[in-house]
Scaffold this active site. Structure first.
Site, mmCIF file in Angstrom:
data_model
loop_
_atom_site.group_PDB
_atom_site.id
_atom_site.type_symbol
_atom_site.label_atom_id
_atom_site.label_comp_id
_atom_site.label_asym_id
_atom_site.label_seq_id
_atom_site.Cartn_x
_atom_site.Cartn_y
_atom_site.Cartn_z
ATOM 1 N N LYS A 11 17.987 -6.436 79.916
ATOM 2 C CA LYS A 11 18.368 -7.285 78.749
ATOM 3 C C LYS A 11 19.153 -6.808 77.644
ATOM 4 C CE LYS A 11 13.870 -9.898 78.591
ATOM 5 N NZ LYS A 11 12.829 -10.578 77.721
ATOM 6 N N GLY B 171 2.404 -5.194 66.722
ATOM 7 C CA GLY B 171 3.281 -4.529 67.832
ATOM 8 C C GLY B 171 4.633 -4.643 67.300
ATOM 9 N N ALA B 172 5.354 -3.564 67.761
ATOM 10 C CA ALA B 172 6.685 -3.587 67.241
ATOM 11 C C ALA B 172 7.666 -3.167 68.299
ATOM 12 C CB ALA B 172 6.891 -2.425 66.409
ATOM 13 N N ALA C 106 9.266 -7.752 72.204
ATOM 14 C CA ALA C 106 8.651 -9.025 72.102
ATOM 15 C C ALA C 106 8.424 -9.365 70.810
ATOM 16 C CB ALA C 106 7.323 -9.192 72.937
HETATM 17 P P1 ATR Z 1 7.491 -5.418 74.507
HETATM 18 O O1 ATR Z 1 8.927 -5.147 74.614
HETATM 19 O O2 ATR Z 1 6.877 -6.329 75.765
HETATM 20 O O3 ATR Z 1 7.025 -5.767 73.400
HETATM 21 P P2 ATR Z 1 6.760 -2.390 74.204
HETATM 22 O O4 ATR Z 1 8.191 -2.259 73.887
HETATM 23 O O5 ATR Z 1 6.320 -1.576 75.327
HETATM 24 O O6 ATR Z 1 6.629 -3.901 75.258
HETATM 25 O O7 ATR Z 1 5.924 -2.677 73.053
HETATM 26 C C1 ATR Z 1 4.273 -2.606 73.398
HETATM 27 C C2 ATR Z 1 3.713 -2.750 71.746
HETATM 28 O O8 ATR Z 1 2.361 -2.649 72.397
HETATM 29 C C3 ATR Z 1 4.127 -1.581 71.087
HETATM 30 O O9 ATR Z 1 3.913 -2.130 69.704
HETATM 31 C C4 ATR Z 1 3.037 -0.384 71.436
HETATM 32 O O10 ATR Z 1 2.505 0.071 70.191
HETATM 33 P P3 ATR Z 1 3.776 1.703 70.100
HETATM 34 O O11 ATR Z 1 5.024 1.253 69.464
HETATM 35 O O12 ATR Z 1 2.966 2.382 69.008
HETATM 36 O O13 ATR Z 1 3.927 2.273 71.205
HETATM 37 C C5 ATR Z 1 1.907 -1.354 71.706
HETATM 38 N N1 ATR Z 1 0.701 -0.825 72.146
HETATM 39 C C6 ATR Z 1 0.828 -0.436 73.588
HETATM 40 N N2 ATR Z 1 -0.496 0.097 73.865
HETATM 41 C C7 ATR Z 1 -1.118 0.484 72.732
HETATM 42 C C8 ATR Z 1 -2.244 1.049 72.421
HETATM 43 N N3 ATR Z 1 -3.069 1.597 73.460
HETATM 44 N N4 ATR Z 1 -2.777 1.009 71.213
HETATM 45 C C9 ATR Z 1 -1.966 0.470 70.036
HETATM 46 N N5 ATR Z 1 -0.843 -0.068 70.444
HETATM 47 C C10 ATR Z 1 -0.379 -0.261 71.563
#
Ligand code: ATR
Length: 281
Positions: A68, A129-130, A133
């Site tokens: 992407k 989430g950051a 997406a």
């Molecule tokens: P995408 O691009 O699909 O948004 P990503 O970049 O992997 O996927 O982001 C996943 C999100 O889920 C992130 O905000 C992640 O938090 P971190 O930035 O701290 O990694 C969050 N996430 C995934 N597993 C998690 C968990 N067990 N507890 C809290 N947040 C989680």
């Protein structure tokens, strides 16, 4: 004889993609002589694939993980959404030039327009989430004029970086501080993988949320995530993640095949059946 148009979804891996099912459904429904196929393209192969795209007769296609961002620099024109989100998911050919855009924010907003139209009067949103997406969703929220966004993330620095890139309307915080903001929110959006099959549950109790808040999840496996079922138990309005997947696909189909397709119950049910019976996740 009418030209047979062909489009693709490319990624590495690609077998999990539901896009061939979605576009194949529309090609059948509208009786269009065309094709949409999944193509495995590795990061090494991407430059060559893109150089040859027009010559190979593609009308365009979708790019997914891990392409992407890499697609960006190989395009002649990029739309505003892709520029703001920093990722391209849809490519098409216009006057012999390769053009790209991002339809995730459009898909998100259009799905909410259908499922919970009152979202447009929201003033304060909490985005959980950051990741990539979240970036698309924050762009959609700001485009809709929502003025206050709390961005909650496990890794605070990641949320701060994302918030800073959008300016003062977006404020980063950690999960521990999110509960206190719940009573202010009109709209709650989960963009994390929490609650996805095989992942930990959504960690925040929603009992402090207002009764008229809207809860939206972008996860669609399972379709009713623990976050959404908690929201439903509280009687909140909800919107699931499948609609965003379906609506983000419509602009690409229109670019390649010349007709804006409808997202209807028949299509939705086809994908639900595939999710329930399929092994591709
Ligand atoms: P995408 O691009 O699909 O948004 P990503 O970049 O992997 O996927 O982001 C996943 C999100 O889920 C992130 O905000 C992640 O938090 P971190 O930035 O701290 O990694 C969050 N996430 C995934 N597993 C998690 C968990 N067990 N507890 C809290 N947040 C989680």
């Amino acid at each position: 004889m009418a030209e047979v148009k062909k489009a693709f979804v490319c990624g590495d891996p690609i077998k999990h993609s539901r896009s061939p099912l979605i576009h194949g459904h529309w090609l059948d429904q509208y009786n269009i002589k065309g094709s949409y196929e999944a193509v495995v393209v590795s990061p090494d192969e991407l430059p060559q694939f893109m150089r040859q795209m027009i010559e190979d007769g593609w009308a365009g296609g979708n790019f997914t993980i891990p392409h992407k961002q890499a697609v960006f620099e190989r395009l002649d024109n990029v739309d505003d959404a892709a520029r703001a989100i920093g990722a391209v998911n849809t490519v098409w050919v216009e006057s012999g030039k390769l053009c790209g855009g991002n339809t995730d924010a459009y898909g998100f907003a259009t799905n909410l327009d259908v499922q919970v139209p009152l979202w447009r009067s929201a003033q304060t949103t909490i985005v959980f989430g950051a990741g990539g997406a979240a970036r698309a969703i924050i762009f959609a929220l700001l485009t809709a004029g929502i003025g206050k966004i709390f961005l909650v993330n496990r890794t605070l620095e990641r949320a701060e970086e994302l918030a800073d890139s959008f300016g003062s309307a977006v404020n980063a915080m950690n999960w521990g501080d999110a509960g206190a903001k719940l009573p202010e929110a009109d709209l709650l959006i989960n963009t994390t993988s929490l609650g996805m099959d095989g992942q930990p549950a959504f960690p925040l109790d929603l009992s402090n949320a207002r009764s008229d808040v809207i809860a939206s999840d972008i996860v669609y496996v399972p379709l009713e995530t623990p976050f959404l079922s908690m929201a439903k138990t509280r009687g909140l309005q909800t919107s699931d993640g499948l609609g965003m997947l379906l609506h983000q696909a419509t602009p690409g189909f229109e670019k390649w095949f010349g007709l804006k397709p409808q997202v209807d119950e028949v299509l939705r049910q086809r994908i639900v059946d595939d999710l329930n019976g399929g092994t591709r996740q």
